[in-house]
Design a protein around this motif. Structure first.
Motif, PDB file in Angstrom:
ATOM      1  N   THR A  48       4.332   7.701  11.613  1.00  0.00           N
ATOM      2  CA  THR A  48       4.104   7.925  10.188  1.00  0.00           C
ATOM      3  C   THR A  48       5.373   7.698   9.389  1.00  0.00           C
ATOM      4  OG1 THR A  48       4.583  10.292  10.328  1.00  0.00           O
ATOM      5  CG2 THR A  48       2.286   9.637  10.562  1.00  0.00           C
ATOM      6  N   SER A  49       5.176   7.237   8.170  1.00  0.00           N
ATOM      7  CA  SER A  49       6.238   7.121   7.172  1.00  0.00           C
ATOM      8  C   SER A  49       5.583   7.389   5.818  1.00  0.00           C
ATOM      9  CB  SER A  49       6.887   5.738   7.220  1.00  0.00           C
ATOM     10  OG  SER A  49       5.958   4.747   6.826  1.00  0.00           O
ATOM     11  N   LEU A  50       6.332   7.208   4.754  1.00  0.00           N
ATOM     12  CA  LEU A  50       5.796   7.438   3.422  1.00  0.00           C
ATOM     13  C   LEU A  50       5.834   6.162   2.595  1.00  0.00           C
ATOM     14  CD1 LEU A  50       7.541  10.815   2.486  1.00  0.00           C
ATOM     15  CD2 LEU A  50       5.221  10.478   3.385  1.00  0.00           C
ATOM     16  N   CYS A  51       4.835   5.988   1.757  1.00  0.00           N
ATOM     17  CA  CYS A  51       4.859   4.899   0.784  1.00  0.00           C
ATOM     18  C   CYS A  51       5.985   5.189  -0.199  1.00  0.00           C
ATOM     19  CB  CYS A  51       3.527   4.807   0.052  1.00  0.00           C
ATOM     20  SG  CYS A  51       3.545   3.630  -1.323  1.00  0.00           S
ATOM     21  N   PRO A  52       6.882   4.236  -0.430  1.00  0.00           N
ATOM     22  CA  PRO A  52       8.018   4.493  -1.323  1.00  0.00           C
ATOM     23  C   PRO A  52       7.617   4.615  -2.793  1.00  0.00           C
ATOM     24  CG  PRO A  52       7.998   2.196  -0.695  1.00  0.00           C
ATOM     25  CD  PRO A  52       6.915   2.871   0.107  1.00  0.00           C
ATOM     26  N   MET A  53       6.419   4.188  -3.116  1.00  0.00           N
ATOM     27  CA  MET A  53       5.973   4.238  -4.511  1.00  0.00           C
ATOM     28  C   MET A  53       5.170   5.502  -4.822  1.00  0.00           C
ATOM     29  SD  MET A  53       7.440   1.521  -5.387  1.00  0.00           S
ATOM     30  CE  MET A  53       6.927   1.409  -7.087  1.00  0.00           C
ATOM     31  N   THR A  54       4.285   5.884  -3.905  1.00  0.00           N
ATOM     32  CA  THR A  54       3.383   7.007  -4.171  1.00  0.00           C
ATOM     33  C   THR A  54       3.745   8.273  -3.410  1.00  0.00           C
ATOM     34  OG1 THR A  54       1.856   6.459  -2.378  1.00  0.00           O
ATOM     35  CG2 THR A  54       1.486   5.375  -4.532  1.00  0.00           C
ATOM     36  N   GLY A  55       4.540   8.134  -2.345  1.00  0.00           N
ATOM     37  CA  GLY A  55       4.842   9.281  -1.497  1.00  0.00           C
ATOM     38  C   GLY A  55       3.715   9.646  -0.552  1.00  0.00           C
ATOM     39  N   GLN A  56       2.648   8.860  -0.541  1.00  0.00           N
ATOM     40  CA  GLN A  56       1.516   9.115   0.346  1.00  0.00           C
ATOM     41  C   GLN A  56       1.870   8.677   1.778  1.00  0.00           C
ATOM     42  OE1 GLN A  56      -1.537  10.600  -0.502  1.00  0.00           O
ATOM     43  NE2 GLN A  56      -0.277  11.091  -2.296  1.00  0.00           N
ATOM     44  N   PRO A  57       1.298   9.337   2.787  1.00  0.00           N
ATOM     45  CA  PRO A  57       1.622   8.966   4.169  1.00  0.00           C
ATOM     46  C   PRO A  57       1.019   7.621   4.561  1.00  0.00           C
ATOM     47  CG  PRO A  57      -0.066  10.668   4.121  1.00  0.00           C
ATOM     48  CD  PRO A  57       0.391  10.475   2.701  1.00  0.00           C
ATOM     49  N   ASP A  58       1.762   6.891   5.352  1.00  0.00           N
ATOM     50  CA  ASP A  58       1.303   5.656   5.980  1.00  0.00           C
ATOM     51  C   ASP A  58       1.321   5.874   7.483  1.00  0.00           C
ATOM     52  OD1 ASP A  58       0.897   4.012   3.704  1.00  0.00           O
ATOM     53  OD2 ASP A  58       3.048   3.684   3.539  1.00  0.00           O
ATOM     54  N   PHE A  59       0.376   5.269   8.181  1.00  0.00           N
ATOM     55  CA  PHE A  59       0.230   5.469   9.612  1.00  0.00           C
ATOM     56  C   PHE A  59       0.241   4.119  10.332  1.00  0.00           C
ATOM     57  CE2 PHE A  59      -1.881   8.807   7.316  1.00  0.00           C
ATOM     58  CZ  PHE A  59      -1.412   9.959   7.925  1.00  0.00           C
ATOM     59  N   ALA A  60       0.867   4.099  11.496  1.00  0.00           N
ATOM     60  CA  ALA A  60       0.928   2.864  12.285  1.00  0.00           C
ATOM     61  C   ALA A  60       0.839   3.171  13.768  1.00  0.00           C
ATOM     62  CB  ALA A  60       2.223   2.107  12.001  1.00  0.00           C
ATOM     63  N   HIS A  61       0.449   2.165  14.505  1.00  0.00           N
ATOM     64  CA  HIS A  61       0.500   2.152  15.961  1.00  0.00           C
ATOM     65  C   HIS A  61       1.615   1.165  16.301  1.00  0.00           C
ATOM     66  CE1 HIS A  61      -1.918   1.942  19.935  1.00  0.00           C
ATOM     67  NE2 HIS A  61      -0.721   1.455  20.155  1.00  0.00           N
ATOM     68  N   LEU A  62       2.739   1.668  16.788  1.00  0.00           N
ATOM     69  CA  LEU A  62       3.875   0.809  17.134  1.00  0.00           C
ATOM     70  C   LEU A  62       3.888   0.532  18.627  1.00  0.00           C
ATOM     71  CD1 LEU A  62       6.842   2.422  15.147  1.00  0.00           C
ATOM     72  CD2 LEU A  62       5.313   0.589  14.417  1.00  0.00           C
TER      73      LEU A  62
END
Length: 153
Positions: A48-62
């Motif tokens: 997980t990280s955060l969208c730099p514009m909205t602060g909403q969480p982003d999710f990924a499979h790395l």
């Protein structure tokens, strides 16, 4: 008695999650099998990280694959490094490439690749891929095993 693990600072005790990727410490140990080429894979299906514009969480499979040279990444330090992105605002491409570049810089592997399979935001999944060069000859590199995003069907 001094071993190749004696200098590790995070393994074997309580370690706080770093505040940011910049402050996270990636630790490495000597590769005791440095005379042969082989692939190491780390899979982080809940990154997980955060969208730099909205602060909403982003999710990924790395999926991180590398052919080590003289160094191996210590897995707890990698886990903490990846976790440090939890409160970090950056676009998908920046997160994925920053992780790959940091690993490449710290480890000087013979080869490294990362697949960042990001879950949809605004209806569009973004997948980000990077590798350091050609796969070393004779090394078995399995498919990353993450299917393309298909939504509901």
């Amino acid at each position: 008695m001094q071993t190749i693990y004696s200098d590790l600072q995070q393994l074997g005790g309580k370690t706080e999650l770093p505040d940011s990727p910049e402050t996270a410490m990636l630790e490495r140990v000597q590769n005791p099998q440095a005379d042969i080429d082989y692939c190491v894979r780390f899979t982080a299906p809940e990154f997980t990280s955060l969208c730099p514009m909205t602060g909403q969480p982003d999710f990924a499979h790395l999926v991180i694959d590398y052919v080590p040279g003289d160094w191996l990444v210590e897995s707890k330090s990698l886990k903490l490094f990846l976790g440090s992105f939890r409160n970090h605002g950056a676009f998908h491409e920046d997160c994925t490439i920053s992780i790959a570049r940091r690993l490449a810089d710290e480890l000087s592997p013979r080869w490294l690749r990362i697949g960042g399979y990001w879950y949809p935001r605004g209806g569009i999944p973004i997948d980000v891929f990077w590798q350091t060069g050609a796969i070393p000859e004779g090394v078995w590199i399995p498919d990353q095993g993450v299917p393309p995003y298909r939504g509901r069907g």
